[in-house]
Write a protein that holds these residues in place. Structure first.
Motif, mmCIF file in Angstrom:
data_model
loop_
_atom_site.group_PDB
_atom_site.id
_atom_site.type_symbol
_atom_site.label_atom_id
_atom_site.label_comp_id
_atom_site.label_asym_id
_atom_site.label_seq_id
_atom_site.Cartn_x
_atom_site.Cartn_y
_atom_site.Cartn_z
ATOM 1 N N ASP A 138 0.834 -1.206 0.000
ATOM 2 C CA ASP A 138 0.000 0.000 0.000
ATOM 3 C C ASP A 138 0.868 1.256 0.000
ATOM 4 N N ALA A 195 2.639 1.691 -3.422
ATOM 5 C CA ALA A 195 1.701 2.137 -4.456
ATOM 6 C C ALA A 195 1.367 3.619 -4.275
ATOM 7 N N ASP A 196 1.170 4.039 -3.040
ATOM 8 C CA ASP A 196 0.886 5.454 -2.765
ATOM 9 C C ASP A 196 2.070 6.336 -3.151
ATOM 10 N N ARG A 197 3.270 5.908 -2.781
ATOM 11 C CA ARG A 197 4.476 6.704 -3.078
ATOM 12 C C ARG A 197 4.699 6.830 -4.592
ATOM 13 N N LEU A 198 4.458 5.757 -5.327
ATOM 14 C CA LEU A 198 4.703 5.796 -6.766
ATOM 15 C C LEU A 198 3.632 6.586 -7.514
ATOM 16 N N ALA A 199 2.470 6.724 -6.925
ATOM 17 C CA ALA A 199 1.403 7.496 -7.552
ATOM 18 C C ALA A 199 1.601 9.001 -7.382
ATOM 19 N N PRO A 202 2.341 6.171 -12.180
ATOM 20 C CA PRO A 202 0.978 5.662 -11.962
ATOM 21 C C PRO A 202 0.780 4.235 -12.478
ATOM 22 N N TRP A 231 3.010 1.762 -12.439
ATOM 23 C CA TRP A 231 3.559 0.883 -11.414
ATOM 24 C C TRP A 231 2.636 0.845 -10.202
ATOM 25 N N SER A 232 2.100 1.992 -9.832
ATOM 26 C CA SER A 232 1.188 2.063 -8.695
ATOM 27 C C SER A 232 -0.035 1.169 -8.935
ATOM 28 N N ARG A 254 -1.148 -2.256 -6.871
ATOM 29 C CA ARG A 254 -2.458 -2.373 -6.227
ATOM 30 C C ARG A 254 -3.180 -3.654 -6.698
ATOM 31 N N THR A 289 11.579 5.675 -0.618
ATOM 32 C CA THR A 289 10.828 4.774 -1.498
ATOM 33 C C THR A 289 11.686 3.574 -1.891
#
Length: 111
Positions: A30, A33-37, A47, A49-50, A54, A90
């Protein structure tokens, strides 16, 4: 640990007939995914990768052992998660996800 009964093709995937997923793996997926978004210091966001993380996280949370296999595939070859240029924090989350993912794969008999 999250324990989920799972069989494939009439045989158990491991000796305990369950998939044991460390809760910290789900948390780290989680977070990653948040960091990459979100755009990082250099102004880059990832986005795709995010979204992929997910998707894999959902499979893993449902007890699908092949979600772990799909996660580990994200670390191999050119253009993988290993190749992203991102901030130190990250990078540490990526390292944790990779380490726990591999340990989980061994634990459930995929490696």
């Amino acid at each position: 640990m999250v324990d989920v009964s799972r069989k494939r093709g009439g045989r158990s995937l491991n000796s305990h007939d369950e998939v044991r997923i460390p809760a910290d793996l789900l948390f780290d997926l989680d977070e990653l995914a948040d960091r990459l978004a979100t755009p990082n210091v250099g102004g880059y966001a990832y986005p795709d990768w995010s979204a992929a993380l997910r998707h894999v996280r959902r499979r893993i949370a449902l007890g699908d052992p092949y979600g772990i296999q799909q996660l580990l595939a994200m670390f191999g070859g050119m253009g993988s998660l290993n190749d992203l240029i991102i901030d130190h924090e990250t990078t540490e989350v990526i390292a944790r996800v990779r380490t726990v993912g591999w340990a989980t794969a061994v634990d459930i008999g995929l490696r």
